[in-house]
Design an enzyme around this catalytic site. Structure first.
Site, PDB file in Angstrom:
ATOM      1  N   HIS A  44      60.269 -47.072  22.866  1.00 23.74           N
ATOM      2  CA  HIS A  44      60.538 -46.458  21.568  1.00 23.74           C
ATOM      3  C   HIS A  44      62.010 -46.540  21.189  1.00 23.74           C
ATOM      4  O   HIS A  44      62.345 -46.737  20.021  1.00 23.74           O
ATOM      5  CB  HIS A  44      60.084 -44.998  21.608  1.00 23.74           C
ATOM      6  CG  HIS A  44      60.090 -44.321  20.280  1.00 23.74           C
ATOM      7  ND1 HIS A  44      59.144 -44.584  19.310  1.00 23.74           N
ATOM      8  CD2 HIS A  44      60.931 -43.393  19.746  1.00 23.74           C
ATOM      9  CE1 HIS A  44      59.397 -43.841  18.243  1.00 23.74           C
ATOM     10  NE2 HIS A  44      60.476 -43.118  18.481  1.00 23.74           N
ATOM     11  N   HIS A  91      55.033 -42.455  13.477  1.00 23.88           N
ATOM     12  CA  HIS A  91      54.871 -41.226  14.251  1.00 23.88           C
ATOM     13  C   HIS A  91      53.419 -41.165  14.712  1.00 23.88           C
ATOM     14  O   HIS A  91      52.724 -40.158  14.555  1.00 23.88           O
ATOM     15  CB  HIS A  91      55.268 -39.999  13.435  1.00 23.88           C
ATOM     16  CG  HIS A  91      56.302 -39.165  14.132  1.00 23.88           C
ATOM     17  ND1 HIS A  91      56.267 -37.796  14.181  1.00 23.88           N
ATOM     18  CD2 HIS A  91      57.406 -39.519  14.840  1.00 23.88           C
ATOM     19  CE1 HIS A  91      57.306 -37.341  14.868  1.00 23.88           C
ATOM     20  NE2 HIS A  91      58.010 -38.367  15.274  1.00 23.88           N
TER      21      HIS A  91
END
Length: 735
Positions: A44, A91
């Site tokens: 990430h 998300h």
């Protein structure tokens, strides 16, 4: 805790990465240091499996004020001293575990990326992927995610103006939530995300730090599983009202030029902001965790450094400006605490109660520094070789075209999304010029200009052919902003894929990047930045690959903005582009077969660009009255959509289609062949349109004319427009 290889593996690090950490430090890391490395080297934060491919994208251009990845968001010059900041991020994992807060904090996080650059947010978009409507958890995901987006954006006071939604069973347990934000700034009031100046102060502002979101970055770098429910603490909790205060205070200190640097605390919290700002400025930082405002005084250094509590920023400020900065944040009832200083040795040094818990070269933590870069193996997926090929003999012509069209208009990927969009405030701040068509248009107050915005990606296309599907995603998003009269300028992207260590998944990713790169080069729309989200898998398999494109276009004169709806009875209806007959990958094919069948429509990027130029010129010269691209559902659905939003003397405007395509009518109506528009115009201007088509070498076909109330196709169908509206609106309904 004693740190060893197993502890490192438990943190998501590989044995090779742990060895590299030992070499960097020359010793065994502390537990806090291991946590710092694990989040900063997570997929990430580090993009370790994607950066090699991302570097092949066109990342510079004459309109860009910042190269991709250089700042918190992309920055595009639109003239008159104005710049547009925009970015899209995922998300997905938090939203799969806690839909409401996962989606809400996705909106909050992307907004902070925009206003940390000195840009005031003026628009929000989202791209969503859900499972099938008959799957028992889809209502749970949809209700929570849509409410989370709406509640945060509405409370924060930024209009949600556009986006896209796609349904498929591959997303049943792993919905995708991609949030995009757009802001406006003056060239002379842009802030930067780098630390400079030995002795300058490091300040944390905004909310207190709590235990929410700890290890959120590593959580987003693994697959969704039954164990994910136990990781609810990795989902942050948002407060849009605090963020609104943070916005105003941040813009105030930026406009008063009181900052050396500023960065949002998103993924990895204090760890990410301190290490990245230090590395960008070739400096170090010394942080005193005793000074960090905490919700719980018992929090350990490990927890404080890895917390992803929302609505926080890290500032670098010269000592002489500290008091003024503190006064401004306190005026907005926000905490503002000095937690450290900038050093010249390049080390990130973390202390608490006089004890040093971490001492790491900042550059070793970040992308472009010491973070690992992987070139992973790739292999064409086996399913692609087994896909059935569609032929005309395989598909029976509809017995009842009217019933077929009504069913198609009610299908999830085509039906009205008003159940979703009515939960969003789309007009707050009074800048919204147009919504609900091909693209949203936002005015730039004080000028005649506007910007056009759209997200797009047909995930089924990408599943069937990642290279072509990604090209079409860029082309479709460009076609949408062109449809309102805007010139495409640049894109941001959010690349959603499964586990990159699976060679078949990585092949999908590489082919998609190749497709995006070629399309963006042809359209001169550089990639300003974005996000890669891997590990979108669940126990039932990976999701459809979804490289979502967020397109920005510029409208030089908003008085000329064009919508998709027919305007006047008697206007001609014209198809610009080619007659196509392939039904491969289409919504119609999916509806009748309940499976993804190719081939994906081919696209000629040069022809596509000429079509863009034709539409922009035709709108600018006032030749056409309406413009709508042909995409999901083909010519038939585009015609229906042109009718369903039109109105004349209290009734709808429809269409009378007398055109003979020379092929079977279902293949003409439902084909999703690329590079096409439906336009309407005064018959007296048809000669001008014909001349423009010749100039750009684009075919045109007169389909019929605008009539009241009905959509008729000679010899096969006659529908009331109101019937189509009713069918279209009943597609998504929840109790």
């Amino acid at each position: 805790m004693t740190v060893n290889l197993q502890v490192a593996i438990d943190h998501g690090l590989t044995p090779e990465e742990y060895k590299k950490i030992l070499a960097i430090l020359g010793r065994v890391p502390t537990y806090t240091e291991l946590g710092i490395f694990s989040v900063m080297w997570s997929e990430h934060c580090s993009y370790k499996s994607s950066i090699a491919e991302l570097k092949t994208l066109p990342r510079t251009g004459s309109c860009l004020l910042a190269s991709a990845g250089e700042e918190n968001a992309g920055l595009v010059d639109i003239g008159n001293g104005y710049a547009i900041a925009f970015k899209i991020e995922s998300h997905n994992h938090p939203s799969a575990v806690e839909p409401y807060q996962g989606a809400a904090t996705g909106v909050g996080g992307i907004m902070r990326d925009i206003f940390t650059m000195g840009a005031r947010p003026i628009a929000s978009l989202n791209s969503l992927r859900f499972g099938t409507l008959d799957y028992n958890r889809t209502p749970f995901f949809m209700k929570g995610i849509v409410k989370g987006i709406g509640d945060y954006g509405n409370s924060f006071g930024v209009p949600t103006v556009a986006g896209d939604i796609f349904f498929d069973s591959s997303f049943n347990e792993n919905p995708l939530v991609n949030a995009m934000a757009v802001g406006i700034a003056r060239h002379d009031a842009i802030a930067h995300a780098a630390a400079h100046g030995e002795g300058n102060l490091v300040i944390i502002v905004g909310s207190s730090t709590g235990r929410d979101g700890i290890h959120g970055a590593t959580f987003a770098s693994e697959e969704i599983s039954e164990k994910s429910e136990a990781k609810r603490p990795s989902v942050q909790v948002g407060d849009p009202f605090t963020e609104k205060l943070l916005l105003e205070a941040t813009l105030d200190v930026i406009q008063k030029k009181l900052l050396v640097g500023i960065q949002d605390m998103g993924a990895a919290g204090i760890t990410c902001s301190t290490s990245e700002m230090s590395a960008k400025g070739n400096v170090g930082m010394e942080i005193e965790l005793d000074r960090v405002p905490l919700r719980d005084a018992s929090m350990t250094p490990y927890e404080i450094m890895l917390s992803e509590s929302q609505e926080r920023m890290l500032l670098v400020v010269s000592p002489q400006d500290k008091d003024e900065v503190k006064r401004i944040f306190e005026k907005w009832d926000l905490q503002c605490e000095v937690i450290g200083k900038v050093t010249s040795d390049g080390m990130l040094r973390v202390k608490k109660s006089g004890v040093t818990f971490a001492e790491i070269p900042a550059s070793s933590l970040v992308l472009g520094g010491g973070a690992p870069v992987y070139h992973l193996p790739s292999r064409q997926p086996g399913y692609m070789r087994a896909l059935p090929a569609e032929t005309s003999e395989d598909i029976a012509e509809p017995v009842d075209y009217g019933a077929t069209v009504l069913r198609l208009l009610a299908s999830p990927n085509i039906c009205s999304k008003e159940w979703v969009t009515t939960q969003y405030d789309s007009t707050v701040r009074t800048n919204t010029v147009a919504i609900g068509g091909d693209a949203a248009v936002i005015r730039i107050k004080g000028t005649s200009m506007g910007i056009a915005l759209k997200t797009d990606c047909n995930s089924r296309y990408v599943y069937l052919n990642p290279y072509l599907g990604a090209q079409i995603a860029v082309a479709e998003s460009a076609r949408n902003v062109v449809s309102v009269g805007a010139q495409p300028l640049a894109i941001t992207n959010c690349l959603n894929f499964g586990n990159p260590n699976d060679p078949e998944t990585y092949w999908q990713f590489k082919e998609s990047v190749r497709g995006i790169s070629e399309a963006c080069r042809e359209f001169d729309t550089p990639v300003t930045g974005g996000n890669v989200s891997f590990y979108n898998e669940n126990p039932n398999g990976r999701v459809y690959p979804s490289p979502v494109i967020g397109m920005l276009g510029i409208v030089r004169d908003i008085s000329k903005v064009t919508t998709i709806y027919f305007k006047n009875k008697g206007d001609l209806i014209v198809l610009l582009g080619d007659i196509t007959d392939t039904l491969g990958a289409s919504e119609y094919m999916q509806m009748i077969s309940q499976r993804a069948i190719g081939p994906v429509p081919e696209i000629d990027l040069r022809k596509e660009k000429r079509l863009h130029q034709l539409i922009i010129e035709s709108i600018d010269q006032g030749i056409i009255q309406s413009s709508h691209d042909v995409s999901d559902g083909g010519v038939m659905v585009s015609l229906a959509e042109c009718c369903m939003g039109s109105c004349s003397n209290g009734g709808y405007l429809g269409a009378q289609i007398d055109f003979d395509p020379g092929i079977r009518m279902d293949r003409f109506l439902f084909s999703e062949g690329q590079s096409r528009y439906i336009v309407s115009l005064d018959p007296g201007k048809f000669q001008q349109l014909t001349e423009a088509c010749k100039k750009f070498d684009i075919h045109n076909h007169v389909l019929g004319e605008v009539i009241p109330d009905l959509l008729t196709i000679k010899g096969i169908m006659r529908l009331e427009v109101s019937e189509m509206v009713s069918a279209n609106r009943r597609g998504i309904r929840f109790d």
